[in-house]
Design a protein around this motif. Structure first.
Motif, PDB file in Angstrom:
ATOM      1  N   GLY A  31       0.431  -0.764  -0.058  1.00  0.00           N
ATOM      2  CA  GLY A  31      -0.008   0.107   0.031  1.00  0.00           C
ATOM      3  C   GLY A  31       0.777   1.369   0.102  1.00  0.00           C
ATOM      4  O   GLY A  31       0.728   2.084   0.602  1.00  0.00           O
ATOM      5  N   VAL A  32       1.994   1.165  -0.739  1.00  0.00           N
ATOM      6  CA  VAL A  32       3.283   2.609  -0.663  1.00  0.00           C
ATOM      7  C   VAL A  32       2.292   3.003  -1.741  1.00  0.00           C
ATOM      8  O   VAL A  32       2.309   3.047  -3.133  1.00  0.00           O
ATOM      9  CB  VAL A  32       4.355   2.104  -1.295  1.00  0.00           C
ATOM     10  CG1 VAL A  32       5.204   3.493  -0.817  1.00  0.00           C
ATOM     11  CG2 VAL A  32       4.648   0.847  -0.182  1.00  0.00           C
ATOM     12  N   ASN A  62      -3.202  -4.517   3.447  1.00  0.00           N
ATOM     13  CA  ASN A  62      -3.324  -4.989   1.811  1.00  0.00           C
ATOM     14  C   ASN A  62      -3.848  -2.879   1.611  1.00  0.00           C
ATOM     15  O   ASN A  62      -5.186  -2.701   2.630  1.00  0.00           O
ATOM     16  CB  ASN A  62      -4.505  -5.194   1.331  1.00  0.00           C
ATOM     17  CG  ASN A  62      -4.160  -6.920   0.679  1.00  0.00           C
ATOM     18  OD1 ASN A  62      -2.665  -7.268   0.433  1.00  0.00           O
ATOM     19  ND2 ASN A  62      -4.280  -8.238   1.266  1.00  0.00           N
ATOM     20  N   CYS A  63      -3.967  -2.298   0.258  1.00  0.00           N
ATOM     21  CA  CYS A  63      -4.658  -0.643   0.079  1.00  0.00           C
ATOM     22  C   CYS A  63      -5.826  -1.747  -0.345  1.00  0.00           C
ATOM     23  O   CYS A  63      -6.299  -2.253  -0.814  1.00  0.00           O
ATOM     24  CB  CYS A  63      -3.469  -0.284  -0.386  1.00  0.00           C
ATOM     25  SG  CYS A  63      -3.118  -1.267  -2.724  1.00  0.00           S
ATOM     26  N   ASN A  64      -7.030  -0.574  -0.961  1.00  0.00           N
ATOM     27  CA  ASN A  64      -7.425   0.009  -1.794  1.00  0.00           C
ATOM     28  C   ASN A  64      -7.364  -0.943  -3.139  1.00  0.00           C
ATOM     29  O   ASN A  64      -6.096  -1.344  -3.467  1.00  0.00           O
ATOM     30  CB  ASN A  64      -8.674   1.309  -2.210  1.00  0.00           C
ATOM     31  CG  ASN A  64      -8.654   1.612  -0.890  1.00  0.00           C
ATOM     32  OD1 ASN A  64      -9.442   1.294   0.514  1.00  0.00           O
ATOM     33  ND2 ASN A  64      -8.654   3.514  -0.540  1.00  0.00           N
ATOM     34  N   ILE A  65      -8.139  -1.911  -4.012  1.00  0.00           N
ATOM     35  CA  ILE A  65      -7.831  -2.284  -5.570  1.00  0.00           C
ATOM     36  C   ILE A  65      -8.679  -0.688  -6.358  1.00  0.00           C
ATOM     37  O   ILE A  65      -9.661   0.314  -5.470  1.00  0.00           O
ATOM     38  CB  ILE A  65      -8.735  -3.289  -5.658  1.00  0.00           C
ATOM     39  CG1 ILE A  65     -10.434  -3.856  -5.392  1.00  0.00           C
ATOM     40  CG2 ILE A  65      -8.166  -4.124  -4.889  1.00  0.00           C
ATOM     41  CD1 ILE A  65     -10.843  -4.635  -5.982  1.00  0.00           C
ATOM     42  N   LEU A  83      -4.036   4.099  -6.067  1.00  0.00           N
ATOM     43  CA  LEU A  83      -2.936   4.165  -7.189  1.00  0.00           C
ATOM     44  C   LEU A  83      -1.625   3.815  -6.027  1.00  0.00           C
ATOM     45  O   LEU A  83      -1.090   4.773  -5.277  1.00  0.00           O
ATOM     46  CB  LEU A  83      -2.726   5.382  -7.622  1.00  0.00           C
ATOM     47  CG  LEU A  83      -3.784   5.974  -8.296  1.00  0.00           C
ATOM     48  CD1 LEU A  83      -3.191   7.311  -9.246  1.00  0.00           C
ATOM     49  CD2 LEU A  83      -3.864   4.373  -9.406  1.00  0.00           C
ATOM     50  N   TYR A  84      -1.875   2.874  -5.496  1.00  0.00           N
ATOM     51  CA  TYR A  84      -0.408   2.711  -5.013  1.00  0.00           C
ATOM     52  C   TYR A  84       0.264   1.011  -5.575  1.00  0.00           C
ATOM     53  O   TYR A  84      -0.396  -0.057  -6.014  1.00  0.00           O
ATOM     54  CB  TYR A  84      -1.077   1.435  -2.944  1.00  0.00           C
ATOM     55  CG  TYR A  84      -2.226   2.455  -2.666  1.00  0.00           C
ATOM     56  CD1 TYR A  84      -1.444   3.564  -1.900  1.00  0.00           C
ATOM     57  CD2 TYR A  84      -3.190   2.722  -2.433  1.00  0.00           C
ATOM     58  CE1 TYR A  84      -2.663   4.747  -1.264  1.00  0.00           C
ATOM     59  CE2 TYR A  84      -3.886   4.043  -2.530  1.00  0.00           C
ATOM     60  CZ  TYR A  84      -3.294   5.422  -1.605  1.00  0.00           C
ATOM     61  OH  TYR A  84      -3.873   6.038  -1.505  1.00  0.00           O
ATOM     62  N   LEU A  85       1.203   0.873  -4.158  1.00  0.00           N
ATOM     63  CA  LEU A  85       1.962  -0.211  -5.060  1.00  0.00           C
ATOM     64  C   LEU A  85       2.941  -0.812  -4.103  1.00  0.00           C
ATOM     65  O   LEU A  85       2.232  -0.809  -2.456  1.00  0.00           O
ATOM     66  CB  LEU A  85       3.096   0.059  -5.736  1.00  0.00           C
ATOM     67  CG  LEU A  85       3.998   1.019  -6.179  1.00  0.00           C
ATOM     68  CD1 LEU A  85       5.224   0.648  -4.672  1.00  0.00           C
ATOM     69  CD2 LEU A  85       4.684   1.510  -6.739  1.00  0.00           C
ATOM     70  N   ASN A 138      -1.243  -1.110  -8.349  1.00  0.00           N
ATOM     71  CA  ASN A 138      -2.457  -0.962  -9.239  1.00  0.00           C
ATOM     72  C   ASN A 138      -2.935  -0.039 -10.064  1.00  0.00           C
ATOM     73  O   ASN A 138      -2.011   1.177 -10.113  1.00  0.00           O
ATOM     74  CB  ASN A 138      -4.127  -0.862  -7.769  1.00  0.00           C
ATOM     75  CG  ASN A 138      -3.889  -1.708  -7.351  1.00  0.00           C
ATOM     76  OD1 ASN A 138      -4.074  -2.629  -7.409  1.00  0.00           O
ATOM     77  ND2 ASN A 138      -4.243  -1.561  -5.908  1.00  0.00           N
ATOM     78  N   TYR A 139      -3.355   0.272 -11.390  1.00  0.00           N
ATOM     79  CA  TYR A 139      -3.931   1.389 -12.047  1.00  0.00           C
ATOM     80  C   TYR A 139      -5.148   1.751 -12.718  1.00  0.00           C
ATOM     81  O   TYR A 139      -6.178  -0.045 -12.274  1.00  0.00           O
ATOM     82  CB  TYR A 139      -2.867   0.794 -13.074  1.00  0.00           C
ATOM     83  CG  TYR A 139      -3.106  -0.711 -14.021  1.00  0.00           C
ATOM     84  CD1 TYR A 139      -4.332  -0.684 -14.733  1.00  0.00           C
ATOM     85  CD2 TYR A 139      -2.994  -1.323 -13.365  1.00  0.00           C
ATOM     86  CE1 TYR A 139      -4.410  -1.639 -16.114  1.00  0.00           C
ATOM     87  CE2 TYR A 139      -2.451  -2.907 -13.700  1.00  0.00           C
ATOM     88  CZ  TYR A 139      -3.512  -2.220 -15.334  1.00  0.00           C
ATOM     89  OH  TYR A 139      -3.677  -4.241 -15.575  1.00  0.00           O
ATOM     90  N   ARG A 140      -5.916   2.870 -12.528  1.00  0.00           N
ATOM     91  CA  ARG A 140      -6.721   2.797 -12.660  1.00  0.00           C
ATOM     92  C   ARG A 140      -7.931   1.845 -13.984  1.00  0.00           C
ATOM     93  O   ARG A 140      -6.966   1.391 -15.180  1.00  0.00           O
ATOM     94  CB  ARG A 140      -7.494   3.905 -13.444  1.00  0.00           C
ATOM     95  CG  ARG A 140      -7.565   5.613 -11.664  1.00  0.00           C
ATOM     96  CD  ARG A 140      -6.958   6.819 -12.045  1.00  0.00           C
ATOM     97  NE  ARG A 140      -6.271   7.198 -12.462  1.00  0.00           N
ATOM     98  CZ  ARG A 140      -5.686   8.605 -13.074  1.00  0.00           C
ATOM     99  NH1 ARG A 140      -6.623   9.328 -12.769  1.00  0.00           N
ATOM    100  NH2 ARG A 140      -4.603   9.305 -13.760  1.00  0.00           N
ATOM    101  N   LEU A 141      -8.961   1.074 -13.934  1.00  0.00           N
ATOM    102  CA  LEU A 141      -9.705   0.669 -14.831  1.00  0.00           C
ATOM    103  C   LEU A 141     -10.820   0.746 -15.607  1.00  0.00           C
ATOM    104  O   LEU A 141     -11.733   2.230 -15.222  1.00  0.00           O
ATOM    105  CB  LEU A 141     -10.236  -0.508 -14.022  1.00  0.00           C
ATOM    106  CG  LEU A 141      -8.708  -1.196 -13.199  1.00  0.00           C
ATOM    107  CD1 LEU A 141      -9.037  -2.467 -12.096  1.00  0.00           C
ATOM    108  CD2 LEU A 141      -7.685  -2.080 -14.015  1.00  0.00           C
TER     109      LEU A 141
END
Length: 533
Positions: A31-32, A62-65, A83-85, A138-141
């Motif tokens: 979740g960085v 875990n961060c948001n999906i 927008l996390y990795l 994660n990237y925007r979908l």
């Protein structure tokens, strides 16, 4: 070190110590943030670098999906703030002499579904055991990542631009996790593989990675590009009772919609758009028409690949033998229709001149109905056809074009059928052969989609895949040396003389010319489709 602390440019992170299946220790940072949350006026906009934080940020959960439609519940899950990795590393080091290769994983899901967040599905074990640093993101979908209204506030491809922003973050920070910013490999499956190719093609990604690996996906595939993003957006407004043709009005309205409403309505629009081929996702990458912004891509992928206008780095590409088994999970309606009617041209994602229909139909029937098939299913020919239409045709053509301008290029066919075959297990496909995405189960630990205990052969294939993929990340060569058990065959790169291919089964073997009649057909289909460019 019970709670490892890493000091980044933006602030301090607290991670945790973990162990792989084989009890090998590694460090996890989840979740960085790599970009500002794309909320409010930033919805649909180019990502903005993340802001510093005070104190020590907890990076153990875990961060948001990213917000998306969930096919299991028919509801909307995730969040716009996504927008996390994640970083997984076998050691923390800041001395340049001991920095490790970095592998950045880009998840699949048709640019509409999925995440890189959950390590129950995306466990790093197999790769970090090989002394590499693994990054997932994660990237925007969907509409959030791929709305394109020909304006700076919604230029298109922001989901791909998110990936670029994550790679910029890697360049700035990965050495703090023991990773070498000068040795970064991007890799992914399906839409993740198409993303890898798009990153090769985009000038704004140049210099951010040094090797690329694409599994069962390409920018050339019909489901990985669209020119209908504005049309879809206009239909969203129409379904909400708005008739808006002006781009700015349309943008303002789409920004004002609650996130669940926006995604649910976009899925209704896309459900009505059947597209061509076997699969279709709607809001996906598009060719931009820039006015006052730097485009991600402003020419067709086929044109750029043909001209050699892409980043030249060592490249691996490949596919699974029965990619088309994916169609079994879609209710078999399309498969059954093709088996019954044998109307192949209906499913070709190319404009075919009516005067050529009869000749082409006869050629296709000869190739798929008269050709040999080692699988005995009644619909085996249809599975082969959708394998080529939705995946292999574009993958093969892109790889041949890349190889004309770039070296080394490696090509593989994954045909192993075992207990770790990822998508067959996930979708409960009870058929022989390797389905789309199946090789990922031998690279990324996915406890949720494992079928029973892995056999000894499963473990051997898993060891081979992890070894070859990390060898490629380390050396740019997946088989720098061979041995009597794991890497038993030298994987030869493509040569001017032909498309040599590594067959990955319970054994490794080199073969020449993959499905020559089928691939010759798709080379001509792609060439004719883009002849005017």
């Amino acid at each position: 070190m019970s709670s490892p602390i890493v000091d980044l440019n933006e602030g301090k992170l607290k991670g945790k110590v973990c162990k792989t299946l084989n009890k090998i220790q590694y460090y996890s940072f989840k979740g960085v943030p790599y970009a500002k949350p794309p909320l409010g006026e930033l919805r649909f906009s180019v990502p903005v670098p993340s802001e510093p934080w005070k104190g020590i940020r907890d990076a153990t959960k875990n961060c948001n999906i990213c917000a998306q439609f969930d096919r299991d519940t028919n509801g909307i899950i995730g969040d716009e703030d996504c927008l996390y990795l994640n970083v997984y590393t076998p050691k923390l080091s800041t001395t340049n002499s001991t920095l490790l290769p970095v592998m950045v994983y880009i998840h699949g899901g048709g640019f509409v579904f999925g995440s890189g967040t959950d390590d129950v599905i995306h466990g790093p074990d197999y790769l970090v055991e090989k002394d590499v640093v693994l990054v997932s993101l994660n990237y925007r979908l969907g509409v959030l990542g791929f709305l394109s209204l020909d304006c700076k506030e919604a230029p298109g491809n922001v989901g791909l631009r998110d990936q670029v922003e994550a790679l910029r973050w890697v360049q700035k920070n990965i050495n703090k996790f023991g990773g070498d910013p000068k040795n970064v490999t991007i890799f992914g499956a399906s839409a993740g593989a198409a993303s890898v190719e798009y990153l090769l093609l985009s000038p704004i990604a140049k210099g951010l990675f040094h090797k690329a690996l694409a599994q069962s996906g390409s920018s050339l595939l019909h489901w990985a590009q669209t020119n209908k993003a504005k049309e879809f957006a206009t239909k969203i407004a129409s379904l909400k009772g708005k008739v808006l043709q002006d781009n700015q009005q349309l943008l303002t309205f789409l920004k004002s919609l609650p996130i669940k409403d926006l995604i649910a309505t976009s899925m209704l629009v896309l459900a009505a758009d059947t597209g061509r081929g076997g699969i279709n996702f709607g809001f996906v990458p598009t060719i931009e028409n820039p006015v006052d912004w730097e485009p991600f891509i402003d020419k067709s992928p086929y044109e750029l690949l043909s001209r050699g206008e892409f980043t030249k780095v060592p490249f691996v590409s490949g596919f699974c033998t029965r990619e088309g088994l994916l169609m079994v999970a879609r209710g078999e309606n399309v498969l059954n229709k093709l088996v019954k009617e044998k109307d192949f041209i209906e499913y070709l994602p190319f404009e075919i001149d009516s005067s050529q229909h009869t000749e082409l139909e006869n050629k296709i029937k000869h190739i798929y109905l008269d050709g040999k098939n080692k699988y005995q299913d009644e619909d085996a020919f249809a599975i082969d056809f959708f394998t080529d239409v939705d995946f292999l045709g574009g993958v093969y053509v892109a790889t041949t074009l890349i190889a004309k301008h770039n070296s080394p290029v490696y090509f593989y066919e994954f045909c192993y059928d075992g207990n770790l075959n990822y998508l067959k297990n996930k979708l409960n496909i009870n058929r022989q052969g390797a389905c789309h995405g199946d090789e990922n189960g031998y690279l990324i630990k996915s406890d949720k989609y494992t079928k029973g205990q892995p056999s000894e052969t499963d473990k051997l294939v898993r060891e081979r895949m992890a070894e070859m993929w990390t060898n490629f990340a380390r050396h740019g060569d997946p088989t720098p040396k061979t041995d009597s058990k794991v890497i038993t065959t030298k994987w030869e790169p493509l040569a001017e003389t032909g498309m040599t291919c590594l067959l990955i089964d319970d054994k490794l073997t080199m073969q020449d010319n993959v499905y020559p009649a089928r691939m010759k057909l798709f080379e001509s289909l792609y060439k004719n489709a883009y002849a005017s460019e």
